[in-house]
Structure formats: structure tokens, C-alpha cells
Design an enzyme around this catalytic site. Structure first.
Site, mmCIF file in Angstrom:
data_model
loop_
_atom_site.group_PDB
_atom_site.id
_atom_site.type_symbol
_atom_site.label_atom_id
_atom_site.label_comp_id
_atom_site.label_asym_id
_atom_site.label_seq_id
_atom_site.Cartn_x
_atom_site.Cartn_y
_atom_site.Cartn_z
ATOM 1 N N LYS A 216 -1.899 -2.237 -8.930
ATOM 2 C CA LYS A 216 -3.331 -2.265 -8.621
ATOM 3 C C LYS A 216 -3.854 -0.826 -8.583
ATOM 4 C CE LYS A 216 -6.701 -3.956 -5.237
ATOM 5 N NZ LYS A 216 -7.332 -2.646 -5.001
ATOM 6 N N ASN B 21 0.852 -1.187 0.000
ATOM 7 C CA ASN B 21 0.000 0.000 0.000
ATOM 8 C C ASN B 21 0.889 1.239 0.000
ATOM 9 O OD1 ASN B 21 -3.026 0.647 0.356
ATOM 10 N ND2 ASN B 21 -2.002 2.124 1.688
#
Length: 208
Positions: free
Chosen positions: A138, A106
Site C-alpha cells: 500500500k 504499518n
């Protein structure tokens, strides 16, 4: 002051002076290597949604109608989250029914500590790394669409975020820590109860 092992802290995302994500997590360790946190399936978290059910994946925060934090169950994966100090990312280990299922990177601002938890800014772009160390970006389309938005990031910041992602990808390609097998057999203390939201978790405004 380090958080205590087994303590519950809140991991939060901030956008435009308000919390957009709140997740109670159990402290595994807190030392020079980073803050290591645990959250199992069946725990709670909250994310910002609007009156029409849209999340930030569908609408930027400024376009949401009456946005609010919605409390909900955590599904699919148990997660172990490492937040290295002064680093613009966290690394998540995914576990499905106790079996390691891959990593999630992340990309986020270096975190800030408070007595009850840590605040960071999610940078939208992420990286998935499979157990065999193959990887993929992503939310790349969403990241591109939000580049230049005043509540998100300008082009220079977007370039810096992507560069951090490439640095972490390089670690995965070389099978270096944290992608070297560390924690893939992690099991939590069985005495730990599932973390729940404490009183006051839903304060609308982020701390400065």
C-alpha cells in the site's frame, strides 16, 4: 514501567520535530510480546492537514501551507494495534461491525515511550493482508516518490524499510504469528468508554 490495562495512551507519529498524527488508544496489554492497543469507530484522532485541506498523501510536510493537527472522528474499522518492542512495524487487526476484516502492517520506526504515550516515525509504505492471507503493498508510489526527500528517508533507509515489509509478508505467507488467527475474535472490555483526546494532546512539538 508498563502501561496499565485499560489506560488511555496516545499513539503519535513524528516528522521534522512535530507531531503529524495523534490517536488516543486503550491499552489491552503491555508486556514482553509488545504493546497492544484498541481504538473503536467513533473515537477521535488527529492528523496533520494544511490550510488547503491537503494531507501528507497529497503533499510532503515541507510543502504544506500552515500545517496543523485536525481533530476528527475515526471511521470504517475498529482496530487492534500490536507494537512489538524494538521492531520497525506495527500490525493492525481491522474489525467491521465486530467481524474480522484483515490485517494492516504499518512500517514505522521502533517506538519511544513517554508517560502519556508512544512516538514513532511512519515510513509511508504499508502492507494490507486479507483474511485469506493474500497481501499487497500500500502507498508504494508515494513511498518511491518520497525516497531521497530530506524529511523522509534516503535510498538505504528505503531499502531497509522494504526489507522489513518483506519479512512480515513472509510471516503472513506462512500463516505465522501474528497472522495465525490470534486476536481475530477479539472483543474489547464493554466497560471501556470510547477513548477521547486528553488535555494537552495538541502540543505542536515532538519530544526529543
Amino acid at each position: 514501567m508498563p502501561y496499565a490495562e485499560g489506560q488511555t495512551v496516545l499513539r503519535r507519529y513524528v516528522r521534522d520535530g512535530r507531531y503529524t498524527w495523534v490517536q488516543p488508544m486503550r491499552v489491552v496489554r503491555d508486556d514482553a510480546a509488545g504493546l497492544l492497543l484498541w481504538h473503536p469507530v467513533g473515537g477521535e484522532y488527529a492528523r496533520v492537514v494544511d490550510a488547503d485541506g491537503n494531507t501528507q498523501h497529497e503533499l510532503s510536510l515541507d510543502l504544506m501551507r500552515d500545517p496543523r493537527l485536525l481533530r476528527q472522528p475515526w471511521l470504517d474499522y475498529d482496530i487492534l494495534v500490536l507494537m512489538p518492542p524494538d521492531t520497525a512495524y506495527s500490525v493492525w487487526w481491522f474489525f467491521a461491525d465486530g467481524k474480522f476484516a484483515g490485517w494492516y502492517v504499518n512500517l514505522e520506526a521502533p517506538y519511544r515511550r513517554h508517560d502519556d504515550g508512544v512516538d514513532t516515525v511512519d515510513q509511508v509504505l504499508d502492507v494490507r493482508v486479507d483474511p485469506d492471507l493474500t497481501w499487497r503493498w500500500k502507498d508504494e508510489d508515494e513511498f518511491v516518490a518520497l525516497t531521497g526527500h530530506p524529511l523522509y528517508f534516503d535510498a538505504a533507509t528505503a531499502d531497509a524499510v522494504r526489507a522489513v515489509g518483506r519479512q512480515v509478508i513472509a510471516l503472513a505467507e506462512r500463516a505465522e504469528y501474528p497472522f495465525d488467527g490470534t486476536y481475530v475474535d477479539f472483543t474489547p472490555d464493554p466497560a471501556w468508554p470510547v477513548p477521547r483526546m486528553p488535555a494537552g494532546w495538541d502540543r505542536p512539538d515532538a519530544r526529543p
